[in-house]
Design a protein around this motif. Sequence first.
Motif, PDB file in Angstrom:
ATOM      1  N   ASN A  48       8.806   5.723  -5.946  1.00  0.00           N
ATOM      2  CA  ASN A  48       7.773   6.485  -5.274  1.00  0.00           C
ATOM      3  C   ASN A  48       6.387   6.016  -5.689  1.00  0.00           C
ATOM      4  N   ASP A  49       5.401   6.385  -4.868  1.00  0.00           N
ATOM      5  CA  ASP A  49       4.012   6.052  -5.132  1.00  0.00           C
ATOM      6  C   ASP A  49       3.861   4.526  -5.169  1.00  0.00           C
ATOM      7  N   ALA A  50       3.247   3.976  -6.244  1.00  0.00           N
ATOM      8  CA  ALA A  50       2.981   2.533  -6.298  1.00  0.00           C
ATOM      9  C   ALA A  50       3.899   1.799  -7.254  1.00  0.00           C
ATOM     10  N   ARG A  51       4.929   2.444  -7.770  1.00  0.00           N
ATOM     11  CA  ARG A  51       5.685   1.880  -8.885  1.00  0.00           C
ATOM     12  C   ARG A  51       6.770   0.878  -8.488  1.00  0.00           C
TER      13      ARG A  51
ATOM     14  N   SER B 104      -1.855  -2.494   5.408  1.00  0.00           N
ATOM     15  CA  SER B 104      -1.988  -2.740   3.972  1.00  0.00           C
ATOM     16  C   SER B 104      -3.454  -2.865   3.585  1.00  0.00           C
ATOM     17  N   ASP B 105      -3.766  -2.464   2.355  1.00  0.00           N
ATOM     18  CA  ASP B 105      -5.117  -2.657   1.835  1.00  0.00           C
ATOM     19  C   ASP B 105      -5.257  -3.992   1.106  1.00  0.00           C
TER      20      ASP B 105
ATOM     21  N   ALA C  28       0.812  -1.222   0.000  1.00  0.00           N
ATOM     22  CA  ALA C  28       0.000   0.000   0.000  1.00  0.00           C
ATOM     23  C   ALA C  28       0.846   1.272   0.000  1.00  0.00           C
ATOM     24  N   LYS C  29       1.712   1.366  -1.006  1.00  0.00           N
ATOM     25  CA  LYS C  29       2.585   2.539  -1.150  1.00  0.00           C
ATOM     26  C   LYS C  29       3.411   2.799   0.109  1.00  0.00           C
TER      27      LYS C  29
ATOM     28  N   THR D 245       8.225   1.396  -1.674  1.00  0.00           N
ATOM     29  CA  THR D 245       8.841   2.726  -1.694  1.00  0.00           C
ATOM     30  C   THR D 245      10.264   2.645  -1.157  1.00  0.00           C
ATOM     31  N   PRO D 246      11.092   3.650  -1.453  1.00  0.00           N
ATOM     32  CA  PRO D 246      12.454   3.646  -0.902  1.00  0.00           C
ATOM     33  C   PRO D 246      12.464   3.583   0.631  1.00  0.00           C
TER      34      PRO D 246
END
Length: 308
Positions: free
Chosen positions: A149-152, A296-297, A97-98, A124-125
């Motif tokens: 970053n984000d969801a990548r 987490s989702d 979840a990001k 994420t980092p």
Amino acid sequence: MTFLKWACWTTLVVGAGLLLLRYLPLRSPALLSLVITVPYLPLAMVPATVTLLATREWVGSTIGLAMIMLAISTQVAVPITQPREGEAMRIMSINVAKGAADVDAVVDAARLHNVDAVAVQELTPAFADGLEVAGMPGIFPFSVIRPDNDARGTGLWSRFPISEPRQLEGFGFACVAGTIEFKGGKYDLVAAHITAPIQDQDSTNWITELAHIRALMDTNPNPLVIAGDFNATVDHRQFRGLLHGGTQDAARQAGRFYVNTFPANWSWPPFAALDHILVPSELRATTFETVEIVGSDHLAIVGSLVQS
């Protein structure tokens, strides 16, 4: 026709439409989202069918019964053979979840369930750094990680030595892979995260990325074990297109069904099975379970794979 009968017939017509969608190569995000409701059709069709039966609507009740059986048959999973004994490769996958999931909960779950490899999506980092501090490298000394970053971002950690660590091209979110050896055979582990179909008007990216997975399965020199968030259920025709040439969905192969994983961060149980482990014909899934991860989702998934 009374209003009650009209409502029952309407329910059956809508249900038939949803079942039909399951077999169409849909592109509309709205229709693809509707397909997720297919497992729940019996909840609406049983009352409608019973009502039609009680009012002696024999044609309607027969149609309703047939549709209920068809809807259930699309979901029921029975192990093809008895689980084989032997050393198992245990795979865990979790969308964090990001980076909002609890880092210690992920590491604790991996340790508690004695897994051999962990696929992490939306890495994420900061979350990658947190996993390192929490002791992830001490359990899984080999890794291929591409935090972003984000969801990548995506990562893969393994107890098995990894050769040829790499990032796969052609995906909106990072998909990483590495080659491992298990019981004398070489396998490629892939941590995958497929773009959601709702993120563009005609689901082009979702369809293209699932096609990339299919092409990889057809051309890869080693058997593939692919774990991750596919943003798809077995009711999506495009996802079922991956289940060919002996490749199976681990949950179904282990005899599990209605193993929903999303959303996991609200007051109701998850309603969609978006997270999967794809198992090549050289292996067989003997168990499949979900694990709640604080923050987490998604629920984490854990599968045990043995040689066929």
